[in-house]
Scaffold this active site. Structure first.
Site, PDB file in Angstrom:
ATOM      1  CE1 TYR A 127       0.678   0.927   4.458  1.00 25.70           C
ATOM      2  CE2 TYR A 127      -0.551  -1.333   4.477  1.00 25.70           C
ATOM      3  CZ  TYR A 127       0.230  -0.359   5.029  1.00 25.70           C
ATOM      4  OH  TYR A 127       0.565  -0.548   6.548  1.00 25.70           O
ATOM      5  CB  CYS A 128       1.415   4.543   0.601  1.00 26.55           C
ATOM      6  SG  CYS A 128       1.813   6.075   0.318  1.00 26.55           S
TER       7      CYS A 128
END
Length: 279
Positions: A148-149
């Site tokens: 994620y990110c």
């Protein structure tokens, strides 16, 4: 990399440690604090400042996340799981904060010709490498696909991401911010974000490409180093490395001059969130 090292070597480092008290205030205050520090450090009113913070179950969304087609359904899921949420003012996408995630901010004055964006990222990467040098693990900075990110400065060991870095620039101040998954399960945190995107995006086509999350590529430092680290252990390592980089390391809080600035920047952060999250 030498120029990145120069950034860490300041005459003085003020340390604002909110790793314990941060559990008792909202993460919006953290972003207001870093903006305040950017302004005061950038203006030369305060020395380079390092800040540490930990928050209770909070999902920090990026601006692009606020444009998800079924955002309300995604936010409802986060509520069900007991998470607060907010939109941050630095780059990137959704990340998880909880009691096992330590956030560190380094706020530098942007003097001379300015600080190249990669130089800021490299300074944080070097700092983290020094903090854990005794484990003899190769800490890489490269994008971990499926995390994620995701970004080019994802920090990983053996292909598993444990940290992400972002930057915020304001009034000649530069805040380089990192989240470090210290304890707990990195893959369980990733499952939360995976489900959030599943609900907030649905099957709709979007112009922006949101990450296809694979929880197996994320882990905590405790998992990767096979040791029971605590937030306090990592804070001690952080302070020890920082102490080697300056003549004067001291503990501080916001000054009397910074407190009115904080109120102003905090109000702006609140307004920004209302703008992005209220449909």
């Amino acid at each position: 990399m030498n120029s990145a090292l120069d950034l860490l070597q300041q005459e003085s480092w003020r340390v604002i440690d909110q790793s314990a008290v941060g559990l008792h205030f909202h993460a919006l205050q953290s972003f207001g604090t870093d903006d305040t520090l950017c302004s005061s450090v950038g203006a030369g009113q305060s020395p380079a400042t390092a800040r540490s913070w930990v928050h209770h179950r909070t999902i920090v969304l990026g601006i692009q996340d606020s444009k998800l087609p079924l955002l309300e359904e995604g936010l409802a899921y986060l509520n069900e799981q007991g998470y607060q949420y907010l939109v941050r003012n630095s780059g990137g996408l959704a990340v998880v904060l909880d009691e096992g995630v330590l956030n560190l901010s380094l706020i530098f004055p942007e003097i001379e010709k300015g600080i190249d964006i990669n130089r800021g990222y490299d300074a944080m990467w070097l700092l983290i490498k020094e903090m854990f040098a005794d484990y003899n693990k190769n800490i890489e900075a490269k994008e971990i696909v499926g995390s994620y990110c995701p970004g080019s400065y994802d920090l990983s060991i053996n292909g598993k991401k444990f940290a992400g870095i972002s930057q915020r620039r304001l009034r000649k101040g530069v805040a380089v911010q990192i989240y470090l998954s210290v304890t707990g399960s990195g893959s369980e945190r990733a499952e939360v974000i995976k489900e959030f995107y599943s609900r907030a995006k649905g099957v709709e086509e979007t112009k922006f490409q949101y990450p296809d999350i694979n929880p197996d590529v994320m882990a905590s430092l405790s998992e990767l180093l096979e040791t029971d680290l605590t937030i306090q252990d990592v804070m001690l390592r952080f302070l020890q490395v920082l102490k080697e980089k300056c003549q004067h390391l001291y503990s501080g809080q916001l000054t009397e001059e910074e407190l009115p600035l904080f109120q102003s920047y905090y109000d702006r952060v609140i307004e920004r969130n209302e703008r992005f999250l209220v449909k």
